[in-house]
Design a protein around this motif. Structure first.
Motif, short mmCIF file in Angstrom:
data_model
loop_
_atom_site.label_atom_id
_atom_site.label_comp_id
_atom_site.label_asym_id
_atom_site.label_seq_id
_atom_site.Cartn_x
_atom_site.Cartn_y
_atom_site.Cartn_z
N ASN A 130 -42.45 -2.86 0.54
CA ASN A 130 -41.13 -2.38 0.04
C ASN A 130 -40.15 -2.75 1.24
O ASN A 130 -38.94 -2.81 0.80
N GLU A 131 -40.49 -2.64 2.53
CA GLU A 131 -39.50 -3.18 3.55
C GLU A 131 -39.21 -4.54 3.58
O GLU A 131 -37.96 -5.06 3.69
N LEU A 132 -40.19 -5.39 2.98
CA LEU A 132 -39.64 -6.94 2.81
C LEU A 132 -38.77 -7.12 1.56
O LEU A 132 -37.99 -7.94 2.02
N GLU A 133 -38.48 -6.25 0.57
CA GLU A 133 -37.87 -6.53 -0.43
C GLU A 133 -36.40 -6.23 0.22
O GLU A 133 -35.12 -6.78 -0.15
N VAL A 134 -36.16 -5.14 1.18
CA VAL A 134 -34.98 -4.76 1.81
C VAL A 134 -34.56 -6.06 2.88
O VAL A 134 -33.40 -6.35 2.66
N ILE A 135 -35.45 -6.47 3.42
CA ILE A 135 -35.25 -7.74 4.20
C ILE A 135 -34.68 -8.73 3.65
O ILE A 135 -33.77 -9.56 3.99
N LYS A 136 -35.25 -9.09 2.48
CA LYS A 136 -34.79 -10.43 1.48
C LYS A 136 -33.38 -10.01 1.15
O LYS A 136 -32.73 -10.92 1.01
N GLU A 137 -33.01 -8.62 0.60
CA GLU A 137 -31.83 -8.43 0.20
C GLU A 137 -30.83 -8.46 1.33
O GLU A 137 -29.49 -9.03 0.99
N ASP A 138 -30.92 -7.95 2.61
CA ASP A 138 -30.27 -8.42 3.60
C ASP A 138 -29.88 -9.98 3.88
O ASP A 138 -28.76 -10.12 4.24
N LEU A 139 -31.06 -10.53 3.99
CA LEU A 139 -30.82 -12.01 4.26
C LEU A 139 -29.83 -12.59 3.06
O LEU A 139 -28.94 -13.41 3.53
N LYS A 140 -29.97 -12.26 1.81
CA LYS A 140 -29.31 -12.70 0.75
C LYS A 140 -27.80 -12.20 1.05
O LYS A 140 -26.69 -13.21 0.92
N GLU A 141 -27.56 -11.15 1.36
CA GLU A 141 -26.00 -10.48 1.54
C GLU A 141 -25.57 -11.05 2.63
O GLU A 141 -24.18 -11.27 2.76
N THR A 142 -26.44 -11.49 3.73
CA THR A 142 -25.67 -12.08 5.02
C THR A 142 -25.02 -13.43 4.64
O THR A 142 -24.11 -13.85 5.03
N GLN A 143 -25.88 -14.16 3.69
CA GLN A 143 -25.55 -15.63 3.22
C GLN A 143 -24.19 -15.44 2.58
O GLN A 143 -23.34 -16.36 2.70
N LYS A 144 -24.42 -14.57 1.59
CA LYS A 144 -23.09 -14.34 0.62
C LYS A 144 -21.94 -14.04 1.43
O LYS A 144 -20.73 -14.46 0.98
N ASN A 145 -22.13 -13.22 2.64
CA ASN A 145 -20.96 -12.99 3.49
C ASN A 145 -20.47 -14.02 4.13
O ASN A 145 -19.04 -14.02 4.60
N LEU A 146 -21.29 -14.91 4.27
CA LEU A 146 -20.80 -16.21 4.97
C LEU A 146 -20.22 -17.19 4.04
O LEU A 146 -19.73 -18.29 4.39
N GLY A 147 -20.07 -16.70 2.89
CA GLY A 147 -19.29 -17.39 1.80
C GLY A 147 -20.34 -18.57 0.81
O GLY A 147 -19.81 -19.43 0.08
N ILE A 148 -21.48 -18.50 1.10
CA ILE A 148 -22.60 -19.27 0.26
C ILE A 148 -22.66 -18.49 -1.20
O ILE A 148 -22.90 -17.35 -1.19
N ALA A 149 -22.70 -19.30 -2.23
CA ALA A 149 -22.56 -18.81 -3.52
C ALA A 149 -24.08 -18.28 -3.76
O ALA A 149 -25.26 -18.99 -3.43
N GLU A 150 -24.43 -17.23 -4.42
CA GLU A 150 -25.71 -16.50 -4.75
C GLU A 150 -26.36 -17.94 -5.58
O GLU A 150 -27.82 -17.78 -5.12
N ASP A 151 -26.05 -18.38 -6.13
CA ASP A 151 -26.97 -19.51 -7.06
C ASP A 151 -27.47 -20.37 -5.95
O ASP A 151 -28.48 -21.26 -6.19
N ASN A 152 -26.84 -20.63 -4.71
CA ASN A 152 -27.24 -21.78 -3.74
C ASN A 152 -28.18 -21.31 -2.43
O ASN A 152 -28.66 -21.75 -1.91
N ILE A 153 -28.53 -19.81 -2.97
CA ILE A 153 -29.40 -19.14 -2.03
C ILE A 153 -30.96 -19.07 -2.53
O ILE A 153 -30.91 -18.35 -3.63
#
Length: 88
Positions: free
Chosen positions: A49-72
């Motif tokens: 359950n915590e892993l899913e939160v970690i994965k979402e946090d990692l994805k959000e961090t990359q999106k905040n850096l300007g990376i398109a979601e399709d490239n993550i």
């Protein structure tokens, strides 16, 4: 007989629902494809359950850096490492 079937169903449901509460070592690989491909690997001692939160946090961090979601791409694999060896 009906009581036995219901009791077994309750026990099975309890076992299946507790699987998300057990800590394991997960290898999390994050791949970014923009304009070059960059891959990083981290290890996390957590529940599924915590892993899913970690994965979402990692994805959000990359999106905040300007990376398109399709490239993550984020993949997680459970390892056999102990808690002490998980972060090594």
């Amino acid at each position: 007989m009906k009581k036995i079937v219901i009791a077994c169903a309750v026990i099975l449901a309890g076992i299946l629902s507790s699987c998300g509460d057990t800590n394991y070592c997960y290898e999390v690989t994050t791949t970014i494809k923009a304009p070059i491909e960059v891959t990083t690997t981290t290890y996390h001692w957590c529940t599924s359950n915590e892993l899913e939160v970690i994965k979402e946090d990692l994805k959000e961090t990359q999106k905040n850096l300007g990376i398109a979601e399709d490239n993550i791409t984020i993949k997680a694999t459970r390892t056999s490492k102990s808690e002490g060896d998980c972060h090594k």
